[in-house]
Design an enzyme around this catalytic site. Structure first.
Site, mmCIF file in Angstrom:
data_model
loop_
_atom_site.group_PDB
_atom_site.id
_atom_site.type_symbol
_atom_site.label_atom_id
_atom_site.label_comp_id
_atom_site.label_asym_id
_atom_site.label_seq_id
_atom_site.Cartn_x
_atom_site.Cartn_y
_atom_site.Cartn_z
ATOM 1 N N CYS A 192 -4.959 -2.153 -6.706
ATOM 2 C CA CYS A 192 -3.655 -2.551 -6.173
ATOM 3 C C CYS A 192 -2.471 -1.927 -6.919
ATOM 4 O O CYS A 192 -1.478 -1.546 -6.299
ATOM 5 C CB CYS A 192 -3.523 -4.072 -6.136
ATOM 6 S SG CYS A 192 -3.710 -4.900 -7.723
ATOM 7 N N ASP B 55 2.688 -5.685 0.315
ATOM 8 C CA ASP B 55 1.452 -6.132 -0.311
ATOM 9 C C ASP B 55 0.329 -5.133 -0.030
ATOM 10 O O ASP B 55 0.018 -4.868 1.132
ATOM 11 C CB ASP B 55 1.090 -7.515 0.264
ATOM 12 C CG ASP B 55 -0.080 -8.165 -0.450
ATOM 13 O OD1 ASP B 55 -0.681 -7.524 -1.334
ATOM 14 O OD2 ASP B 55 -0.397 -9.327 -0.127
ATOM 15 N N HIS C 24 -2.779 -5.649 -0.735
ATOM 16 C CA HIS C 24 -4.054 -6.361 -0.687
ATOM 17 C C HIS C 24 -4.530 -6.630 0.745
ATOM 18 O O HIS C 24 -4.782 -7.760 1.152
ATOM 19 C CB HIS C 24 -3.948 -7.688 -1.446
ATOM 20 C CG HIS C 24 -3.581 -7.531 -2.885
ATOM 21 N ND1 HIS C 24 -2.271 -7.493 -3.313
ATOM 22 C CD2 HIS C 24 -4.347 -7.359 -3.991
ATOM 23 C CE1 HIS C 24 -2.249 -7.329 -4.631
ATOM 24 N NE2 HIS C 24 -3.490 -7.238 -5.058
#
Length: 458
Positions: free
Chosen positions: A111, A345, A347
């Protein structure tokens, strides 16, 4: 024989964990992000203020963000188009194996590399396209339906796991679902912008040849003791990005460089030296520079006194974002409203896209809706990025940022500083780079310290 058996167990374990992470990060719960119509929204130096016209009319659900359940006039569409136009880089699966490992996905560990890529991508957008650029097809992206995301999860997990066990992964490119004006450009400038848009995204492709792709970044990370599957901190990623840009030999990238601050200090002469260094002797133009500043906003938790500082940074036209997040979970911060940060994000696990093919699909590289997070939840460790087009731009930016640092600093010392002169003038060891060892011994020591997230707190 016993060693071979152990290796096979390790490989099977790696494949199972990869398949599990692919499923885990494909299970996305659909949530609305609420914005207030009473407060301005700042996105990478641009300000938007939402106002409503008709209290009885609802904001369309497809927009992905709700402003107190009212339709908003003014610049809501401009904000959405601006946000969606930023390049979104997420977990991917089914890409070519990373050298030295069996990994074909970065789910669960990549990430911070992804958020670092997003920051660099924004710097390249400013460099080639400018801050005013937006993707013409941005508002044609439709949010994926939450039921379709979750209903395919078990199938995706099963297929991923079976493929990993058989070691037969078919590289699939998702079909594009954008509607309307794709491929149609109003003028030559718009067509040229789209060429650069695609080119920038292709540099971040998940293949060994992509200049700033995951495979290349991991190779540079090996020089600092990192390997595929490790967790990378924001400071380490800053140095990896610097090396990646320095080593890029693409003709379009010879006019840009990266400088990483040393111990929260930007040495102006070092920056200008990098900007005035050209590979071509007949090229006297200044280089653009992306300045990366690893900082720590407190001890174990983020100090609330730094809120105004973070807001001030994200309000600057020079800002290309912040690599930060929650503990052990990295986000790319691009703006704020009130005391909440706006972020993208990484993820979310998406399928590999072959960016080497003509007209590869773009929609998975653009986030359809923003997310917000309270500043108090932010991990104190982060890296801040700025872009300056030339030496004059850098001098002006350093003055403005210094003023902002003094205003926002409630302590005796600012979070970081700009100082005149070179680092060597302050007894710092001058670092050199050769082709056999991309990181000098001094850099390796600094990276080792950064990898444990130990910063000097002033």
């Amino acid at each position: 024989m016993e060693a071979t058996g152990t290796d096979e167990v390790d490989k099977l374990k790696t494949k199972f964990i990869s398949a599990w992470n692919n499923m885990k990060y494909s299970w996305v719960l659909k949530t609305k992000t609420y914005f207030s119509r009473n407060s301005p929204v700042l996105l990478l130096g641009k300000c938007y203020h939402f106002k409503y016209e008709d209290e009885n009319e609802l904001l369309p659900v497809s927009s992905g963000c709700t402003i107190e359940d009212h339709v908003i006039a003014g610049s809501v569409e401009e904000f959405r188009k601006d946000f969606i136009s930023r390049i979104w880089l997420t977990y991917r699966e089914e890409f070519p194996p990373i050298e030295g490992s069996a990994l074909t996905t970065d789910c669960g560990w990549g990430c911070t590399l992804r958020t670092g890529q997003m920051l660099l991508a924004q710097g390249l957008i400013l460099h080639f396209l400018g801050r005013a650029w937006t993707w013409p097809d941005a508002l044609n992206i439709e949010n994926s339906d939450s039921e379709s995301w979750t209903s395919n999860t078990v199938k995706k997990f099963t297929a991923s796991f079976e493929a990993s066990l058989s070691a037969e992964r078919e590289l699939k490119t998702p079909t594009i679902s954008l509607k309307g004006t794709i491929g149609r450009y109003s003028d030559d400038r718009e067509m040229q912008n789209e060429i650069y848009h695609r080119k920038i995204i292709s540099w971040f492709g998940d293949s060994p040849l992509a200049l700033f792709g995951l495979h290349q970044l991991i190779e540079y990370g090996k020089k600092s003791g990192k390997k595929a599957g490790d967790w990378y901190g924001p400071a380490v990623v800053a140095h990896i990005l610097r090396k990646a840009v320095e080593e890029a030999r693409h003709p379009d990238l010879q006019g840009i460089t990266i400088y990483v601050a040393q111990d929260c200090t930007v040495y102006s002469s070092d920056v200008i030296d990098k900007q005035c260094t050209s590979m071509a002797s007949d090229n006297t133009d200044d280089k653009a520079v992306i300045i990366l500043v690893p900082v720590r906003l407190g001890g174990e938790r983020t100090n609330a006194d730094y809120l105004d500082f973070v807001k001030g940074i994200l309000s600057l036209e020079y800002c290309v974002g912040i690599v930060g997040g929650k503990p052990k979970q990295s986000y790319y911060f691009a703006g704020f409203q009130d005391d909440s940060l706006i972020y993208m994000d990484p993820h979310y696990c998406q399928s590999f896209v072959d960016v080497s093919i003509k007209d590869f699909p773009l929609e998975t590289f653009h986030c359809p809706s923003p997310k917000k997070m309270s500043f108090r939840k932010m991990d104190p460790s982060c890296t801040i990025g700025f872009y300056c087009r030339n030496v004059q731009d850098f001098k002006r930016a350093s003055e403005e940022i210094t003023k902002m640092l003094k205003i926002s600093s409630k302590e005796k010392y600012p979070l970081f500083t700009f100082v005149n002169g070179h680092s060597r003038d302050y007894d710092f060891t001058s670092t050199t780079t050769n082709e056999e060892d991309l990181f000098s011994e001094d850099e390796k020591k600094r990276l080792k310290r950064f990898s444990t997230e130990e910063f000097v707190l002033l």
